[in-house]
Design a protein around this motif. Structure first.
Motif, PDB file in Angstrom:
ATOM      1  N   HIS A 183       0.824  -1.200   0.000  1.00  0.00           N
ATOM      2  CA  HIS A 183       0.000   0.000   0.000  1.00  0.00           C
ATOM      3  C   HIS A 183       0.864   1.257   0.000  1.00  0.00           C
ATOM      4  N   SER A 184       1.873   1.262   0.844  1.00  0.00           N
ATOM      5  CA  SER A 184       2.776   2.420   0.919  1.00  0.00           C
ATOM      6  C   SER A 184       3.465   2.646  -0.424  1.00  0.00           C
ATOM      7  N   GLU A 185       3.945   1.582  -1.045  1.00  0.00           N
ATOM      8  CA  GLU A 185       4.620   1.698  -2.345  1.00  0.00           C
ATOM      9  C   GLU A 185       3.643   2.212  -3.418  1.00  0.00           C
ATOM     10  N   PHE A 186       2.408   1.689  -3.367  1.00  0.00           N
ATOM     11  CA  PHE A 186       1.407   2.109  -4.345  1.00  0.00           C
ATOM     12  C   PHE A 186       1.083   3.598  -4.202  1.00  0.00           C
ATOM     13  N   VAL A 187       0.851   4.030  -2.973  1.00  0.00           N
ATOM     14  CA  VAL A 187       0.503   5.435  -2.737  1.00  0.00           C
ATOM     15  C   VAL A 187       1.654   6.346  -3.158  1.00  0.00           C
ATOM     16  N   GLN A 188       2.876   5.987  -2.797  1.00  0.00           N
ATOM     17  CA  GLN A 188       4.034   6.801  -3.182  1.00  0.00           C
ATOM     18  C   GLN A 188       4.178   6.856  -4.709  1.00  0.00           C
ATOM     19  N   GLY A 189       4.010   5.699  -5.352  1.00  0.00           N
ATOM     20  CA  GLY A 189       4.100   5.658  -6.823  1.00  0.00           C
ATOM     21  C   GLY A 189       3.009   6.499  -7.473  1.00  0.00           C
ATOM     22  N   GLN A 190       1.805   6.430  -6.926  1.00  0.00           N
ATOM     23  CA  GLN A 190       0.705   7.220  -7.473  1.00  0.00           C
ATOM     24  C   GLN A 190       0.948   8.716  -7.286  1.00  0.00           C
ATOM     25  N   MET A 191       1.494   9.093  -6.143  1.00  0.00           N
ATOM     26  CA  MET A 191       1.790  10.520  -5.913  1.00  0.00           C
ATOM     27  C   MET A 191       2.840  11.015  -6.910  1.00  0.00           C
ATOM     28  N   ARG A 192       3.878  10.221  -7.140  1.00  0.00           N
ATOM     29  CA  ARG A 192       4.897  10.606  -8.137  1.00  0.00           C
ATOM     30  C   ARG A 192       4.271  10.707  -9.526  1.00  0.00           C
ATOM     31  N   SER A 193       3.466   9.710  -9.846  1.00  0.00           N
ATOM     32  CA  SER A 193       2.826   9.676 -11.156  1.00  0.00           C
ATOM     33  C   SER A 193       1.888  10.872 -11.343  1.00  0.00           C
ATOM     34  N   LEU A 194       1.066  11.166 -10.353  1.00  0.00           N
ATOM     35  CA  LEU A 194       0.134  12.287 -10.456  1.00  0.00           C
ATOM     36  C   LEU A 194       0.869  13.623 -10.549  1.00  0.00           C
ATOM     37  N   THR A 195       1.965  13.748  -9.814  1.00  0.00           N
ATOM     38  CA  THR A 195       2.764  14.979  -9.887  1.00  0.00           C
ATOM     39  C   THR A 195       3.330  15.148 -11.293  1.00  0.00           C
ATOM     40  N   GLU A 196       3.867  14.058 -11.833  1.00  0.00           N
ATOM     41  CA  GLU A 196       4.421  14.090 -13.188  1.00  0.00           C
ATOM     42  C   GLU A 196       3.329  14.396 -14.213  1.00  0.00           C
ATOM     43  N   GLN A 197       2.179  13.760 -14.070  1.00  0.00           N
ATOM     44  CA  GLN A 197       1.081  13.978 -14.999  1.00  0.00           C
ATOM     45  C   GLN A 197       0.568  15.417 -14.940  1.00  0.00           C
ATOM     46  N   ALA A 198       0.467  15.949 -13.738  1.00  0.00           N
ATOM     47  CA  ALA A 198       0.004  17.338 -13.590  1.00  0.00           C
ATOM     48  C   ALA A 198       0.986  18.294 -14.251  1.00  0.00           C
ATOM     49  N   SER A 199       2.274  18.036 -14.077  1.00  0.00           N
ATOM     50  CA  SER A 199       3.293  18.889 -14.692  1.00  0.00           C
ATOM     51  C   SER A 199       3.208  18.810 -16.220  1.00  0.00           C
ATOM     52  N   GLU A 200       3.127  17.587 -16.741  1.00  0.00           N
ATOM     53  CA  GLU A 200       3.031  17.418 -18.194  1.00  0.00           C
ATOM     54  C   GLU A 200       1.762  18.064 -18.749  1.00  0.00           C
ATOM     55  N   MET A 201       0.666  17.919 -18.017  1.00  0.00           N
ATOM     56  CA  MET A 201      -0.593  18.500 -18.471  1.00  0.00           C
ATOM     57  C   MET A 201      -0.509  20.027 -18.472  1.00  0.00           C
ATOM     58  N   GLY A 202       0.099  20.591 -17.434  1.00  0.00           N
ATOM     59  CA  GLY A 202       0.285  22.041 -17.383  1.00  0.00           C
ATOM     60  C   GLY A 202       1.112  22.536 -18.556  1.00  0.00           C
ATOM     61  N   GLN A 203       2.172  21.801 -18.890  1.00  0.00           N
ATOM     62  CA  GLN A 203       3.012  22.173 -20.029  1.00  0.00           C
ATOM     63  C   GLN A 203       2.232  22.068 -21.343  1.00  0.00           C
ATOM     64  N   ALA A 204       1.450  21.000 -21.483  1.00  0.00           N
ATOM     65  CA  ALA A 204       0.674  20.815 -22.719  1.00  0.00           C
ATOM     66  C   ALA A 204      -0.372  21.917 -22.875  1.00  0.00           C
ATOM     67  N   ILE A 205      -1.031  22.271 -21.795  1.00  0.00           N
ATOM     68  CA  ILE A 205      -2.038  23.337 -21.852  1.00  0.00           C
ATOM     69  C   ILE A 205      -1.372  24.676 -22.147  1.00  0.00           C
ATOM     70  N   GLY A 206      -0.232  24.924 -21.510  1.00  0.00           N
ATOM     71  CA  GLY A 206       0.505  26.161 -21.776  1.00  0.00           C
ATOM     72  C   GLY A 206       0.943  26.254 -23.227  1.00  0.00           C
ATOM     73  N   LYS A 207       1.450  25.144 -23.765  1.00  0.00           N
ATOM     74  CA  LYS A 207       1.883  25.128 -25.161  1.00  0.00           C
ATOM     75  C   LYS A 207       0.698  25.373 -26.090  1.00  0.00           C
ATOM     76  N   ALA A 208      -0.430  24.732 -25.794  1.00  0.00           N
ATOM     77  CA  ALA A 208      -1.622  24.923 -26.631  1.00  0.00           C
ATOM     78  C   ALA A 208      -2.067  26.383 -26.595  1.00  0.00           C
ATOM     79  N   ALA A 209      -2.014  27.002 -25.419  1.00  0.00           N
ATOM     80  CA  ALA A 209      -2.417  28.405 -25.298  1.00  0.00           C
ATOM     81  C   ALA A 209      -1.470  29.303 -26.089  1.00  0.00           C
ATOM     82  N   ILE A 210      -0.177  29.038 -26.003  1.00  0.00           N
ATOM     83  CA  ILE A 210       0.808  29.840 -26.739  1.00  0.00           C
ATOM     84  C   ILE A 210       0.629  29.652 -28.242  1.00  0.00           C
ATOM     85  N   ASP A 211       0.447  28.398 -28.674  1.00  0.00           N
ATOM     86  CA  ASP A 211       0.264  28.124 -30.110  1.00  0.00           C
ATOM     87  C   ASP A 211      -0.983  28.826 -30.635  1.00  0.00           C
ATOM     88  N   THR A 212      -2.013  28.911 -29.816  1.00  0.00           N
ATOM     89  CA  THR A 212      -3.264  29.544 -30.234  1.00  0.00           C
ATOM     90  C   THR A 212      -3.099  31.044 -30.422  1.00  0.00           C
TER      91      THR A 212
END
Length: 126
Positions: A92-121
């Motif tokens: 459980h501890s490993e899963f939660v830690q992995g999910q937190m890392r994954s969600l942090t990475e996903q949020a960062s990537e999503m923020g970059q993708a949205i920022g890029k889309a806004a700039i391209d627009t």
């Protein structure tokens, strides 16, 4: 013809002035039309850019969902095979830690993708 039988004529100066006014109105209309066409073309390009950005973002969201579901299924399967409570807690501890890392990475990537889309627009199109 007038009522008394004389032919009605517009003085040459007035006719020249009227023709010049009509020519000016025609040029202004043509410029307005050209501007409207350019604006419509620009909006069409921006719309295509927005659609492309939305498609990329949608693909990322789907990819994240697939990874997160797969991770949850893997976690559930590992719990089924756990031998004791300490192993369950460790998994459980490993899963939660992995999910937190994954969600942090996903949020960062999503923020970059949205920022890029806004700039391209907002980039001026050549």
């Amino acid at each position: 013809m007038t009522e008394d039988g004389r032919r009605f004529e517009i003085p040459k100066d007035m006719r020249a002035m009227a023709e010049a006014g009509i020519d000016q109105a025609r040029q202004t209309f043509e410029q307005l039309l050209a501007g409207a066409e350019a604006t419509a073309g620009s909006l069409e390009q921006r719309s295509a850019t927005v659609r492309a950005g939305a498609k990329d973002i949608g693909a990322k969201v789907l990819s994240y969902a697939e990874r997160n579901v797969q991770s949850s299924l893997d976690y559930a399967q590992s719990l089924v095979h756990a031998k004791d409570l300490p192993e369950v807690l460790r998994l459980h501890s490993e899963f939660v830690q992995g999910q937190m890392r994954s969600l942090t990475e996903q949020a960062s990537e999503m923020g970059q993708a949205i920022g890029k889309a806004a700039i391209d627009t907002t980039k001026p199109k050549a």
